[in-house]
Design a protein around this motif. Structure first.
Motif, mmCIF file in Angstrom:
data_model
loop_
_atom_site.group_PDB
_atom_site.id
_atom_site.type_symbol
_atom_site.label_atom_id
_atom_site.label_comp_id
_atom_site.label_asym_id
_atom_site.label_seq_id
_atom_site.Cartn_x
_atom_site.Cartn_y
_atom_site.Cartn_z
ATOM 1 N N SER A 209 -44.684 -28.720 -9.523
ATOM 2 C CA SER A 209 -43.596 -27.748 -9.662
ATOM 3 C C SER A 209 -42.509 -28.148 -8.668
ATOM 4 C CB SER A 209 -44.097 -26.346 -9.327
ATOM 5 O OG SER A 209 -45.076 -25.946 -10.239
ATOM 6 N N PRO A 210 -41.233 -27.864 -8.989
ATOM 7 C CA PRO A 210 -40.165 -28.288 -8.082
ATOM 8 C C PRO A 210 -40.172 -27.524 -6.758
ATOM 9 C CG PRO A 210 -39.282 -27.063 -9.957
ATOM 10 C CD PRO A 210 -40.745 -27.205 -10.203
ATOM 11 N N GLN A 211 -39.735 -28.173 -5.716
ATOM 12 C CA GLN A 211 -39.556 -27.494 -4.425
ATOM 13 C C GLN A 211 -38.330 -26.581 -4.518
ATOM 14 O OE1 GLN A 211 -41.279 -27.562 -1.550
ATOM 15 N NE2 GLN A 211 -42.827 -28.860 -2.511
ATOM 16 N N ALA A 212 -38.410 -25.428 -3.861
ATOM 17 C CA ALA A 212 -37.268 -24.497 -3.891
ATOM 18 C C ALA A 212 -36.066 -25.086 -3.141
ATOM 19 C CB ALA A 212 -37.667 -23.176 -3.258
ATOM 20 N N GLU A 213 -34.890 -24.913 -3.739
ATOM 21 C CA GLU A 213 -33.647 -25.327 -3.073
ATOM 22 C C GLU A 213 -32.802 -24.116 -2.709
ATOM 23 O OE1 GLU A 213 -31.745 -28.013 -5.786
ATOM 24 O OE2 GLU A 213 -33.290 -29.556 -5.505
ATOM 25 N N ASN A 214 -33.061 -22.988 -3.367
ATOM 26 C CA ASN A 214 -32.329 -21.756 -3.075
ATOM 27 C C ASN A 214 -33.333 -20.625 -2.876
ATOM 28 O OD1 ASN A 214 -29.273 -22.215 -3.484
ATOM 29 N ND2 ASN A 214 -30.255 -23.331 -5.175
ATOM 30 N N LYS B 98 -33.379 -24.030 -8.933
ATOM 31 C CA LYS B 98 -34.656 -24.093 -8.206
ATOM 32 C C LYS B 98 -34.767 -22.982 -7.164
ATOM 33 C CE LYS B 98 -34.968 -28.936 -9.279
ATOM 34 N NZ LYS B 98 -34.795 -30.307 -8.859
ATOM 35 N N ILE B 99 -34.762 -21.788 -7.653
ATOM 36 C CA ILE B 99 -34.738 -20.622 -6.759
ATOM 37 C C ILE B 99 -36.161 -20.112 -6.491
ATOM 38 C CG2 ILE B 99 -34.483 -18.936 -8.625
ATOM 39 C CD1 ILE B 99 -32.507 -17.437 -6.685
ATOM 40 N N LEU B 100 -36.341 -19.575 -5.288
ATOM 41 C CA LEU B 100 -37.572 -18.881 -4.908
ATOM 42 C C LEU B 100 -37.174 -17.478 -4.474
ATOM 43 C CD1 LEU B 100 -40.556 -18.669 -3.953
ATOM 44 C CD2 LEU B 100 -39.840 -19.704 -1.808
ATOM 45 N N GLY B 101 -37.744 -16.469 -5.120
ATOM 46 C CA GLY B 101 -37.410 -15.087 -4.790
ATOM 47 C C GLY B 101 -38.627 -14.323 -4.293
#
Ligand SMILES: Cc1cc2nc3c(=O)[nH]c(=O)nc-3n(C[C@H](O)[C@H](O)[C@H](O)COP(=O)(O)OP(=O)(O)OC[C@H]3O[C@@H](n4cnc5c(N)ncnc54)[C@H](O)[C@@H]3O)c2cc1C
Length: 439
Positions: free
Chosen positions: A85-90, A302-305
């Motif tokens: 899975s992609p690493q978060a950028e935002n 690529k957001i993490l909330g």
């Protein structure tokens, strides 16, 4: 009754059952797998997202190549391809009513408190041997509701909310419903990194969990009966007789029972299972996550909330960015728990949930699966409530006559993970072979 007598009947075709079946069949045993559903995989299910061509995991998903030794042995054995899975950028968080875009949305004082929490927890964790049943260790004082354990540290609301969101994402239930001991038992397996509890592993199966499961089944050459829910299991001297709900009786010299803990009580055992196992099954496990998938527009890449306890979603992140989906939006995965009313299949409700974090968000499609309502799981991944493990951990996986027990819910190490299922499946095969050797 069929005339056949199998060496081993395996009840349940999840990772645990199929590992046991493969090990037994490849060592020359005649094996029949009996599965209630019309598919293999149990609490893993790789299928199409909504009505698109893209497939995603409705259940078990991520694995930890560094720690998941039994599972990685299977991955290597069959040359199964993994992806990440992609690493978060935002980042976005909604904690104590404050919306923030900081990667670490806590104050300096909170950081010091977090360090105190980590150090104290690490000290407690040193008392735990994750490879042994927890009821054989002097750790009953840690078998308390997780929220009570965390409350004892007097942390700020923001830090409590942040930790709560991450932990709920890892446990799939309200923190009052899981034991601190259960979560702590993972930490020695994660390099003693307390904060690793809040880091979902990023590796996943490139072609889905079914890729590995199908290879294991094909390799085994075991027979399998799908859509054959087991109603009763009777031990008669030298044999085990399994009766399906349709009334078919199947016979083996011994059996592996690899069904979820919350489903064990639905099978009638003759003679009855031990009082301890029966009591543990009646208590059950509390995992009741809502895992949702949404095709979302308007999100930063690529957001993490992360959200507070009364936000509808605890944690969400971009799993397949728009350039990979080709569907005009990012495919985002999110986690919530049952006590919040979010309907993960209601596009409008899910859109409103995302707009709490990103007002421009638009949700095109949603998907998800209700594992709690499914009679063959009755829950998500194992979250042991306070008191279960310090009382019944040994009984949960103890062999009873010609029945051996396997499954992620009864594992000592990595209980609740695919790894726990695979590891117990291997142990069950060894135990069942020993029963056959005894005659
Ligand atoms: C939403 C969700 C997300 C998850 N995320 C992760 C993750 O990211 N990483 C991870 O490692 N783990 C994850 N897990 C946990 C992981 O999927 C499970 O722990 C693991 O797959 C359990 O395997 P098992 O073989 O023990 O049980 P199961 O997979 O549940 O298999 C048991 C089988 O028994 C069958 N059965 C039940 N009753 C009967 C009956 N009466 N007769 C015959 N058959 C019966 C069931 O149909 C099922 O096929 C997740 C689980 C869920 C639900």
């Amino acid at each position: 009754m069929t005339d056949e007598t199998y060496d081993a009947l395996v009840i349940g075709a999840g990772f645990a059952g199929l590992t046991a079946a493969r090990d037994l069949a490849t060592s020359g045993k005649r094996v029949l797998v009996v599965e209630a559903r019309d598919r293999i995989g149990g609490r893993t299910w790789y299928r199409r997202f909504a009505d698109t061509e893209l497939s995603i995991e409705m259940g078990g998903n991520w694995i930890d190549p560094a720690g998941n030794a039994a599972l990685m042995a299977e991955v290597d054995r069959y040359g199964v391809e993994l992806s990440t899975s992609p690493q978060a950028e935002n980042h976005v968080s909604l904690l104590d009513g404050v919306l923030s875009h900081a990667a670490c949305p806590i104050s300096r004082d909170d950081e010091l408190d977090l360090r105190r929490f980590v150090e104290e927890t690490r000290t407690q964790v040193e008392r735990i041997d994750p490879t042994l049943p927890l009821d054989t260790q002097d750790v009953a004082d840690l078998d308390v509701p997780l929220d009570a354990y965390i409350d004892g540290f007097g942390l700020s609301v923001t830090l409590t909310e942040l930790m709560g969101a991450w932990i709920r994402q890892e446990t799939g239930c309200h923190l009052s419903q899981i034991s601190a001991l259960h979560l702590m038992s993972w930490i020695p397996l994660l390099d003693n990194d307390v904060l690793a509890i809040g880091h979902t592993p990023t590796h996943r199966f490139a072609s889905g969990t079914i890729d590995l499961l199908q290879r294991m089944l094909d390799d085994s050459g075991a027979e399998i009966r799908l859509s054959a829910p087991v109603a009763s299991v009777t031990q008669t001297g030298e044999h085990v007789e399994v009766r399906t709900k349709e009334g078919e009786v199947l016979r083996g010299r011994a059996a592996v029972v690899a069904v979820p803990l919350n489903c064990l009580g639905d099978i009638e055992f003759e003679p009855a299972l031990s009082p301890e196992k029966t009591a543990a099954a009646a208590i059950g496990q509390s995992g009741a996550a809502k895992k949702l998938w949404a095709l979302v527009t308007g999100l930063p890449p690529k957001i993490l909330g992360i959200g507070e306890h009364d936000a509808p979603i605890d944690v969400f992140f971009t799993d397949y960015p728009v350039e990979e989906t080709g569907l005009g939006g990012d495919l985002v995965v999110g986690f919530s728990t049952q006590e919040r009313p979010l309907d993960i299949l209601d596009r409008v409700e899910v859109e409103a949930a995302f707009r709490l974090y990103v007002p421009e968000a638009g949700v095109l499609k949603v998907d998800g699966y209700d594992w709690l309502a499914d009679p063959y799981s009755k829950g998500t991944w194992c979250a042991a409530p306070a008191g279960l493990l310090s009382t019944y951990a040994s009984a949960l996986e103890r062999t009873e006559g010609r029945l051996v027990f396997a499954g992620s819910d009864v594992a000592h190490a990595f209980r609740g993970w695919i790894e726990g299922a695979v590891a117990t499946g291997g142990v069950a095969a060894t135990r069942l072979s020993a029963i056959l050797d005894e005659g």
